[in-house]
Design a protein around this motif. Sequence first.
Motif, PDB file in Angstrom:
ATOM      1  N   GLU A  28       5.094  49.540  13.576  1.00  0.00           N
ATOM      2  CA  GLU A  28       5.134  48.080  13.755  1.00  0.00           C
ATOM      3  C   GLU A  28       5.259  47.650  15.210  1.00  0.00           C
ATOM      4  O   GLU A  28       5.228  46.454  15.509  1.00  0.00           O
ATOM      5  CB  GLU A  28       6.273  47.471  12.933  1.00  0.00           C
ATOM      6  N   ASP A  29       5.387  48.586  16.152  1.00  0.00           N
ATOM      7  CA  ASP A  29       5.479  48.222  17.569  1.00  0.00           C
ATOM      8  C   ASP A  29       4.233  47.473  18.023  1.00  0.00           C
ATOM      9  O   ASP A  29       3.117  47.775  17.593  1.00  0.00           O
ATOM     10  CB  ASP A  29       5.631  49.469  18.454  1.00  0.00           C
ATOM     11  N   VAL A  30       4.434  46.496  18.900  1.00  0.00           N
ATOM     12  CA  VAL A  30       3.327  45.752  19.494  1.00  0.00           C
ATOM     13  C   VAL A  30       2.820  46.543  20.700  1.00  0.00           C
ATOM     14  O   VAL A  30       3.605  46.995  21.531  1.00  0.00           O
ATOM     15  CB  VAL A  30       3.775  44.340  19.925  1.00  0.00           C
ATOM     16  N   PHE A  49      -2.511  45.102  19.842  1.00  0.00           N
ATOM     17  CA  PHE A  49      -2.673  46.021  18.720  1.00  0.00           C
ATOM     18  C   PHE A  49      -1.303  46.336  18.141  1.00  0.00           C
ATOM     19  O   PHE A  49      -0.290  45.857  18.638  1.00  0.00           O
ATOM     20  CB  PHE A  49      -3.333  47.327  19.198  1.00  0.00           C
ATOM     21  N   LYS A  50      -1.272  47.200  17.116  1.00  0.00           N
ATOM     22  CA  LYS A  50      -0.021  47.694  16.537  1.00  0.00           C
ATOM     23  C   LYS A  50       0.074  49.197  16.790  1.00  0.00           C
ATOM     24  O   LYS A  50      -0.938  49.881  16.914  1.00  0.00           O
ATOM     25  CB  LYS A  50       0.019  47.441  15.026  1.00  0.00           C
ATOM     26  N   GLY A  51       1.298  49.699  16.819  1.00  0.00           N
ATOM     27  CA  GLY A  51       1.512  51.122  17.016  1.00  0.00           C
ATOM     28  C   GLY A  51       0.778  51.974  15.995  1.00  0.00           C
ATOM     29  O   GLY A  51       0.312  53.069  16.307  1.00  0.00           O
ATOM     30  N   SER A  52       0.636  51.470  14.777  1.00  0.00           N
ATOM     31  CA  SER A  52      -0.052  52.214  13.718  1.00  0.00           C
ATOM     32  C   SER A  52      -1.536  52.425  14.006  1.00  0.00           C
ATOM     33  O   SER A  52      -2.174  53.280  13.387  1.00  0.00           O
ATOM     34  CB  SER A  52       0.109  51.497  12.375  1.00  0.00           C
ATOM     35  N   GLU A  53      -2.105  51.671  14.949  1.00  0.00           N
ATOM     36  CA  GLU A  53      -3.532  51.781  15.275  1.00  0.00           C
ATOM     37  C   GLU A  53      -3.826  52.867  16.318  1.00  0.00           C
ATOM     38  O   GLU A  53      -4.988  53.153  16.589  1.00  0.00           O
ATOM     39  CB  GLU A  53      -4.064  50.443  15.782  1.00  0.00           C
ATOM     40  N   LEU A  54      -2.774  53.426  16.938  1.00  0.00           N
ATOM     41  CA  LEU A  54      -2.973  54.428  17.992  1.00  0.00           C
ATOM     42  C   LEU A  54      -3.316  55.790  17.407  1.00  0.00           C
ATOM     43  O   LEU A  54      -2.783  56.153  16.375  1.00  0.00           O
ATOM     44  CB  LEU A  54      -1.704  54.545  18.843  1.00  0.00           C
ATOM     45  N   PRO A  55      -4.153  56.570  18.089  1.00  0.00           N
ATOM     46  CA  PRO A  55      -4.956  56.208  19.262  1.00  0.00           C
ATOM     47  C   PRO A  55      -6.058  55.233  18.858  1.00  0.00           C
ATOM     48  O   PRO A  55      -6.422  55.151  17.696  1.00  0.00           O
ATOM     49  CB  PRO A  55      -5.540  57.548  19.725  1.00  0.00           C
ATOM     50  N   LEU A  56      -6.616  54.509  19.836  1.00  0.00           N
ATOM     51  CA  LEU A  56      -7.618  53.496  19.522  1.00  0.00           C
ATOM     52  C   LEU A  56      -8.613  53.322  20.652  1.00  0.00           C
ATOM     53  O   LEU A  56      -8.342  53.664  21.802  1.00  0.00           O
ATOM     54  CB  LEU A  56      -6.938  52.158  19.206  1.00  0.00           C
ATOM     55  N   ARG A  81       1.057  48.883  27.292  1.00  0.00           N
ATOM     56  CA  ARG A  81       2.509  48.876  27.098  1.00  0.00           C
ATOM     57  C   ARG A  81       2.807  48.811  25.611  1.00  0.00           C
ATOM     58  O   ARG A  81       2.270  47.958  24.907  1.00  0.00           O
ATOM     59  CB  ARG A  81       3.135  47.674  27.793  1.00  0.00           C
ATOM     60  N   VAL A  82       3.657  49.700  25.152  1.00  0.00           N
ATOM     61  CA  VAL A  82       4.245  49.571  23.831  1.00  0.00           C
ATOM     62  C   VAL A  82       5.481  48.712  24.049  1.00  0.00           C
ATOM     63  O   VAL A  82       6.453  49.157  24.673  1.00  0.00           O
ATOM     64  CB  VAL A  82       4.610  50.940  23.216  1.00  0.00           C
ATOM     65  N   ALA A  83       5.412  47.470  23.605  1.00  0.00           N
ATOM     66  CA  ALA A  83       6.449  46.471  23.889  1.00  0.00           C
ATOM     67  C   ALA A  83       7.510  46.522  22.802  1.00  0.00           C
ATOM     68  O   ALA A  83       7.339  45.946  21.731  1.00  0.00           O
ATOM     69  CB  ALA A  83       5.820  45.087  23.985  1.00  0.00           C
ATOM     70  N   LYS A  84       8.597  47.208  23.079  1.00  0.00           N
ATOM     71  CA  LYS A  84       9.667  47.349  22.095  1.00  0.00           C
ATOM     72  C   LYS A  84      10.301  46.010  21.747  1.00  0.00           C
ATOM     73  O   LYS A  84      10.835  45.837  20.659  1.00  0.00           O
ATOM     74  CB  LYS A  84      10.720  48.339  22.598  1.00  0.00           C
ATOM     75  N   GLY A  85      10.230  45.039  22.667  1.00  0.00           N
ATOM     76  CA  GLY A  85      10.759  43.705  22.396  1.00  0.00           C
ATOM     77  C   GLY A  85       9.800  42.834  21.596  1.00  0.00           C
ATOM     78  O   GLY A  85      10.146  41.739  21.181  1.00  0.00           O
ATOM     79  N   GLY A  86       8.558  43.294  21.413  1.00  0.00           N
ATOM     80  CA  GLY A  86       7.589  42.574  20.604  1.00  0.00           C
ATOM     81  C   GLY A  86       6.786  41.505  21.320  1.00  0.00           C
ATOM     82  O   GLY A  86       5.920  40.886  20.733  1.00  0.00           O
ATOM     83  N   ASP A  87       7.073  41.270  22.619  1.00  0.00           N
ATOM     84  CA  ASP A  87       6.301  40.269  23.348  1.00  0.00           C
ATOM     85  C   ASP A  87       5.808  40.856  24.668  1.00  0.00           C
ATOM     86  O   ASP A  87       6.034  42.020  24.957  1.00  0.00           O
ATOM     87  CB  ASP A  87       7.118  38.987  23.571  1.00  0.00           C
ATOM     88  N   ALA A  88       5.134  40.049  25.459  1.00  0.00           N
ATOM     89  CA  ALA A  88       4.481  40.539  26.671  1.00  0.00           C
ATOM     90  C   ALA A  88       5.436  40.826  27.827  1.00  0.00           C
ATOM     91  O   ALA A  88       5.036  41.406  28.833  1.00  0.00           O
ATOM     92  CB  ALA A  88       3.419  39.544  27.122  1.00  0.00           C
ATOM     93  N   THR A  89       6.701  40.447  27.699  1.00  0.00           N
ATOM     94  CA  THR A  89       7.663  40.680  28.772  1.00  0.00           C
ATOM     95  C   THR A  89       8.024  42.160  28.854  1.00  0.00           C
ATOM     96  O   THR A  89       8.438  42.752  27.858  1.00  0.00           O
ATOM     97  CB  THR A  89       8.943  39.846  28.534  1.00  0.00           C
ATOM     98  N   ALA A  90       7.856  42.753  30.035  1.00  0.00           N
ATOM     99  CA  ALA A  90       8.191  44.171  30.226  1.00  0.00           C
ATOM    100  C   ALA A  90       9.701  44.346  30.221  1.00  0.00           C
ATOM    101  O   ALA A  90      10.430  43.570  30.853  1.00  0.00           O
ATOM    102  CB  ALA A  90       7.607  44.670  31.541  1.00  0.00           C
ATOM    103  N   ARG A  91      10.157  45.359  29.496  1.00  0.00           N
ATOM    104  CA  ARG A  91      11.594  45.634  29.397  1.00  0.00           C
ATOM    105  C   ARG A  91      11.840  47.128  29.540  1.00  0.00           C
ATOM    106  O   ARG A  91      10.967  47.943  29.225  1.00  0.00           O
ATOM    107  CB  ARG A  91      12.120  45.199  28.031  1.00  0.00           C
TER     108      ARG A  91
END
Length: 118
Positions: A28-30, A49-56, A81-91
């Motif tokens: 479910e990762d973004v 995309f979603k993590g489930s689509e990798l590789p892509l 970036r696999v965004a663990k926070g779910g949005d475009a902000t890098a964390r």
Amino acid sequence: APAAAPSPLTVSGRLEVDAALGARVAAEDVVFVFVRGEAGGPPLAALRFKGSELPLDFSFDGATLMMGGASVPERVVVAARVAKGGDATARAGDLEGATAPVAADTTGVKLVIDRVRN
């Protein structure tokens, strides 16, 4: 009326996750794939995309430019970036990868998510 000129941003390729980080990507990762100019700055365009689509496979051909009428530089950096926070902000804790600069119309780009953001 003349047709609008096609965007010169047509870079495409394949996104993979380094085997050492694969277990850290949840289905479910973004996942964002984005392009910015070689000199940096804000992204020119992004795909989601979603993590489930990798590789892509990805392609920016036909992608909407985020800066509207801004010109696309000849050379760009493609990043993911696999965004663990779910949005475009890098964390801290996000998984990232980037290419060396390539032409904005390059095909066959290999992009690997290979590091954890601190």
